[in-house]
Design an enzyme around this catalytic site. Sequence first.
Site, mmCIF file in Angstrom:
data_model
loop_
_atom_site.group_PDB
_atom_site.id
_atom_site.type_symbol
_atom_site.label_atom_id
_atom_site.label_comp_id
_atom_site.label_asym_id
_atom_site.label_seq_id
_atom_site.Cartn_x
_atom_site.Cartn_y
_atom_site.Cartn_z
ATOM 1 N N SER A 134 3.186 -3.821 -3.848
ATOM 2 C CA SER A 134 1.850 -3.262 -4.045
ATOM 3 C C SER A 134 1.990 -1.758 -4.197
ATOM 4 C CB SER A 134 0.964 -3.563 -2.828
ATOM 5 O OG SER A 134 -0.235 -2.809 -2.848
ATOM 6 N N TYR A 147 -0.621 -4.683 6.459
ATOM 7 C CA TYR A 147 -0.313 -4.902 5.039
ATOM 8 C C TYR A 147 0.583 -3.782 4.501
ATOM 9 C CZ TYR A 147 -1.188 -5.709 0.044
ATOM 10 O OH TYR A 147 -1.041 -5.939 -1.304
#
Length: 252
Positions: A134, A147
Amino acid sequence: MQLKDKTALITGAGSGIGKAIAEVFAREGARLILNDLAPNAAELAQALGGVFIQADLSDQRSVRALAQRALELGPVDILVNNAGLQRINPVDEYPEDTWNMMLQVLLTAPFQLIKYTLPDMKQRRWGRIINVASLHGLVASPYKSAYISAKHGLLGLTKTVALEVGEYGITCNAICPAYVRTPLVESQIADQARTLGIPEAEVIEKVMLAPAAIKRLIEPEEVAEYALFLASDRAGAITGSAQVIDLGWTAR
């Protein structure tokens, strides 16, 4: 066909980026082993002529069983660690069990699958490992501590594996997209709206796209085509990299 005679194991293949990668890989001749927790991925696997293996990546024993079953079907040439989930919370309110589960799914499960599939790749002296990370593997945003920690760790794992296996003709790369139009992002929009107390449209405009030069969400197919390139022989000189698809976010 760029992936003819190659077998690809793709996690989180039931929707979003994983589904798009499965469709593009199938188009290019790959044999597919699709994993997801949700059984709807079985229909996708059937439609693409592949095999579906249901497994819960939050359970280490389940991950080992997934790897064992996949390897029983034949050597895995391409591993795509894509499965993901999100939880929005301030650090001081983050549930510890949720933190541990997030790191298991987003970081430990990819490590496990790499560990189990590497021996065959080494023996055949060819392999492709693609970790769908990401933009948040490179930068941080508030309320996403687990995350972001996992995705930063995934980039470190990517680089380490690349250094260890390069001599065997195996590459290991990460793809780091900004916000992609997926069900996970749709849920993030709703979560952030509740956390920040603003409308969902404002989350997209003022949070997700504010730092971006290109003011739109990324389509899953755009990430899938990039994954295809990294899986092909054309990308044999690329390894240990964080391939950024971020709408210009990190240009600042």
